[in-house]
Design a protein around this motif. Sequence first.
Motif, PDB file in Angstrom:
ATOM      1  N   ASP A 162       9.091  49.748  78.224  1.00 31.91           N
ATOM      2  CA  ASP A 162       8.766  48.318  78.292  1.00 31.91           C
ATOM      3  C   ASP A 162       8.721  47.666  76.907  1.00 31.91           C
ATOM      4  OD1 ASP A 162       6.377  49.188  77.167  1.00 31.91           O
ATOM      5  OD2 ASP A 162       5.118  48.618  78.873  1.00 31.91           O
ATOM      6  N   GLY A 163       9.029  48.443  75.857  1.00 31.30           N
ATOM      7  CA  GLY A 163       9.094  47.891  74.505  1.00 31.30           C
ATOM      8  C   GLY A 163       7.817  47.997  73.708  1.00 31.30           C
ATOM      9  N   THR A 164       6.766  48.555  74.277  1.00 28.84           N
ATOM     10  CA  THR A 164       5.507  48.677  73.542  1.00 28.84           C
ATOM     11  C   THR A 164       5.449  50.019  72.803  1.00 28.84           C
ATOM     12  OG1 THR A 164       4.387  49.566  75.511  1.00 28.84           O
ATOM     13  CG2 THR A 164       4.266  47.188  75.127  1.00 28.84           C
ATOM     14  N   PRO A 165       4.919  50.022  71.585  1.00 28.49           N
ATOM     15  CA  PRO A 165       4.878  51.261  70.798  1.00 28.49           C
ATOM     16  C   PRO A 165       3.813  52.228  71.285  1.00 28.49           C
ATOM     17  CG  PRO A 165       3.861  49.461  69.581  1.00 28.49           C
ATOM     18  CD  PRO A 165       4.436  48.852  70.829  1.00 28.49           C
ATOM     19  N   LYS A 166       4.122  53.508  71.159  1.00 30.39           N
ATOM     20  CA  LYS A 166       3.153  54.563  71.421  1.00 30.39           C
ATOM     21  C   LYS A 166       2.397  54.894  70.137  1.00 30.39           C
ATOM     22  CE  LYS A 166       6.292  56.820  74.722  1.00 30.39           C
ATOM     23  NZ  LYS A 166       7.008  58.085  75.023  1.00 30.39           N
ATOM     24  N   PRO A 167       1.271  55.593  70.221  1.00 28.82           N
ATOM     25  CA  PRO A 167       0.535  55.976  69.006  1.00 28.82           C
ATOM     26  C   PRO A 167       1.384  56.792  68.025  1.00 28.82           C
ATOM     27  CG  PRO A 167      -0.828  56.308  70.940  1.00 28.82           C
ATOM     28  CD  PRO A 167       0.542  55.967  71.448  1.00 28.82           C
ATOM     29  N   SER A 168       2.350  57.538  68.532  1.00 35.22           N
ATOM     30  CA  SER A 168       3.188  58.381  67.672  1.00 35.22           C
ATOM     31  C   SER A 168       4.055  57.568  66.730  1.00 35.22           C
ATOM     32  CB  SER A 168       4.078  59.272  68.533  1.00 35.22           C
ATOM     33  OG  SER A 168       4.796  58.492  69.477  1.00 35.22           O
ATOM     34  N   SER A 185      13.188  60.540  70.344  1.00 34.55           N
ATOM     35  CA  SER A 185      14.076  59.449  70.012  1.00 34.55           C
ATOM     36  C   SER A 185      13.227  58.223  69.702  1.00 34.55           C
ATOM     37  CB  SER A 185      15.031  59.160  71.175  1.00 34.55           C
ATOM     38  OG  SER A 185      14.288  58.813  72.345  1.00 34.55           O
ATOM     39  N   LEU A 186      13.887  57.099  69.449  1.00 32.14           N
ATOM     40  CA  LEU A 186      13.145  55.867  69.184  1.00 32.14           C
ATOM     41  C   LEU A 186      12.578  55.295  70.486  1.00 32.14           C
ATOM     42  CD1 LEU A 186      12.236  53.611  67.269  1.00 32.14           C
ATOM     43  CD2 LEU A 186      14.463  52.510  67.645  1.00 32.14           C
ATOM     44  N   PHE A 187      13.420  55.179  71.511  1.00 31.95           N
ATOM     45  CA  PHE A 187      13.023  54.558  72.774  1.00 31.95           C
ATOM     46  C   PHE A 187      12.914  55.591  73.898  1.00 31.95           C
ATOM     47  CE2 PHE A 187      15.592  50.859  71.016  1.00 31.95           C
ATOM     48  CZ  PHE A 187      14.482  50.095  70.681  1.00 31.95           C
ATOM     49  N   ASP A 188      11.968  55.385  74.792  1.00 26.12           N
ATOM     50  CA  ASP A 188      11.979  56.102  76.058  1.00 26.12           C
ATOM     51  C   ASP A 188      13.223  55.708  76.842  1.00 26.12           C
ATOM     52  OD1 ASP A 188       9.645  57.562  75.847  1.00 26.12           O
ATOM     53  OD2 ASP A 188       8.440  56.215  77.097  1.00 26.12           O
ATOM     54  N   LEU A 189      13.789  56.661  77.562  1.00 27.95           N
ATOM     55  CA  LEU A 189      14.896  56.375  78.468  1.00 27.95           C
ATOM     56  C   LEU A 189      14.333  55.719  79.729  1.00 27.95           C
ATOM     57  CD1 LEU A 189      17.934  56.807  79.210  1.00 27.95           C
ATOM     58  CD2 LEU A 189      17.220  58.995  80.213  1.00 27.95           C
ATOM     59  N   PRO A 190      14.827  54.538  80.101  1.00 27.36           N
ATOM     60  CA  PRO A 190      14.328  53.908  81.336  1.00 27.36           C
ATOM     61  C   PRO A 190      14.608  54.792  82.554  1.00 27.36           C
ATOM     62  CG  PRO A 190      15.511  52.305  79.989  1.00 27.36           C
ATOM     63  CD  PRO A 190      15.767  53.657  79.371  1.00 27.36           C
ATOM     64  N   MET A 191      13.630  54.964  83.402  1.00 29.91           N
ATOM     65  CA  MET A 191      13.755  55.842  84.556  1.00 29.91           C
ATOM     66  C   MET A 191      14.937  55.450  85.444  1.00 29.91           C
ATOM     67  SD  MET A 191      12.316  58.519  86.041  1.00 29.91           S
ATOM     68  CE  MET A 191      10.600  58.558  85.467  1.00 29.91           C
ATOM     69  N   GLU A 192      15.157  54.138  85.583  1.00 28.81           N
ATOM     70  CA  GLU A 192      16.209  53.686  86.493  1.00 28.81           C
ATOM     71  C   GLU A 192      17.613  53.975  85.965  1.00 28.81           C
ATOM     72  OE1 GLU A 192      14.722  50.043  84.140  1.00 28.81           O
ATOM     73  OE2 GLU A 192      13.892  51.857  85.083  1.00 28.81           O
ATOM     74  N   TYR A 205      12.157  65.140  84.430  1.00 32.05           N
ATOM     75  CA  TYR A 205      11.360  63.933  84.216  1.00 32.05           C
ATOM     76  C   TYR A 205      10.853  63.805  82.775  1.00 32.05           C
ATOM     77  CZ  TYR A 205      11.791  63.265  89.165  1.00 32.05           C
ATOM     78  OH  TYR A 205      12.326  63.071  90.418  1.00 32.05           O
ATOM     79  N   ARG A 206      10.818  64.896  82.038  1.00 34.70           N
ATOM     80  CA  ARG A 206      10.424  64.828  80.636  1.00 34.70           C
ATOM     81  C   ARG A 206      11.413  64.008  79.805  1.00 34.70           C
ATOM     82  NH1 ARG A 206       6.436  68.516  79.000  1.00 34.70           N
ATOM     83  NH2 ARG A 206       5.685  69.773  80.738  1.00 34.70           N
ATOM     84  N   HIS A 207      12.669  63.933  80.266  1.00 32.23           N
ATOM     85  CA  HIS A 207      13.676  63.163  79.533  1.00 32.23           C
ATOM     86  C   HIS A 207      13.264  61.704  79.345  1.00 32.23           C
ATOM     87  CE1 HIS A 207      17.007  66.052  79.241  1.00 32.23           C
ATOM     88  NE2 HIS A 207      16.646  66.498  80.426  1.00 32.23           N
ATOM     89  N   PHE A 208      12.420  61.201  80.192  1.00 25.56           N
ATOM     90  CA  PHE A 208      12.071  59.785  80.168  1.00 25.56           C
ATOM     91  C   PHE A 208      10.841  59.476  79.314  1.00 25.56           C
ATOM     92  CE2 PHE A 208      14.224  60.875  84.098  1.00 25.56           C
ATOM     93  CZ  PHE A 208      15.294  59.981  84.076  1.00 25.56           C
ATOM     94  N   HIS A 209      10.346  60.474  78.572  1.00 27.33           N
ATOM     95  CA  HIS A 209       9.108  60.291  77.806  1.00 27.33           C
ATOM     96  C   HIS A 209       9.243  60.784  76.360  1.00 27.33           C
ATOM     97  CE1 HIS A 209       6.811  59.285  81.473  1.00 27.33           C
ATOM     98  NE2 HIS A 209       7.604  60.171  82.052  1.00 27.33           N
ATOM     99  N   MET A 210      10.460  60.797  75.815  1.00 26.63           N
ATOM    100  CA  MET A 210      10.679  61.365  74.485  1.00 26.63           C
ATOM    101  C   MET A 210      10.629  60.331  73.373  1.00 26.63           C
ATOM    102  SD  MET A 210      10.914  64.471  75.408  1.00 26.63           S
ATOM    103  CE  MET A 210      11.278  65.220  73.824  1.00 26.63           C
ATOM    104  N   GLY A 211      10.565  59.054  73.709  1.00 23.99           N
ATOM    105  CA  GLY A 211      10.623  58.007  72.702  1.00 23.99           C
ATOM    106  C   GLY A 211       9.295  57.745  72.016  1.00 23.99           C
TER     107      GLY A 211
END
Length: 305
Positions: free
Chosen positions: A180-186, A146-153, A169-175
């Motif tokens: 926190d709004g910072t882009p990943k290398p992907s 997705s575009l954004f990671d799902l916030p853990m909380e 826990y993988r659900h929170f790392h798909m963005g």
Amino acid sequence: MIEAAMIWNEPNNKSHWDPAIDPDWSIFADTVRRAGAAIRTANPAVARVLGGMSPIDPSWIQRLDGHGCLGAVDVIAVHGFPLDWNLWSIHEWPAKIAEIEAVTDKPIWVTEVGVGSFGAEEVQVFGVRKTAELLLGRVPQVFWYSLFDLPMEWGATTRHREAEGSSYYRHFHMGLIRADGTPKPSLDEYAKVAGEMGLMQWFHHEDPRLDDAVTWMKRLGTRKLRTGLSWADSFRPNATDWFDRQMDALAEFDVTLTFCFTPEHLGLEPHHTSPARDPQQFADFCGWAIDRYAPRVPAQVAAAE
């Protein structure tokens, strides 16, 4: 504009539809027939998409065909996460598409595909690149999740939550962008194909990320978005105000709009995965939403018919 309406999300996944209540899929098939008819009545120009199956299962399509409901949809959708949840290699994507093509003559869309950064962000960079290589041009529509990671909380909408172990826990790392709004290398890798590959992004009720999502998609050059309106959320206070704001913000994108999630008080069981006691109520919600957010335009309707 809304170009397509998806009927449910991952219905053959226990986290989204309860097979214990509907073991022969007859209730779901009736739900699809009713919803498909309501969407077509509201606007025949909107493509009707059978909710993205996960796992990819040709026998499930054949079972629904046996119930006579595939005539109520125009597109069959599949979802795949081969580096996170599925037990097959990312290189098998073309073969997975072919499995569904073998049992239906309807177009196949990949309405949710993703690779998470749970293990390493470099894996996600590879995942974006390889997914684009294997699927763009192979199927008419592809949406990255997705575009954004799902916030853990916020928690993830799954049936067993933390009891699922690392799968949860993988659900929170798909963005492509961290919580926190910072882009990943992907994100840079996705930007190379943003004009061809859409994004799939759920927006929660009164989601504070909506405006940021629009800004990012414009910056990236994304044209297509898949998102959803929750039937369950339609019973929240001021739900229509939120739906109006969400759809107004997304108006300039080509949207595939997903309808799903049963209100607890209308299900055979009090859970979002439960079939409704009266499937026509879900169909009425779908028809209402299309009539409100994708009203008939005579020229478009004539072309669709």
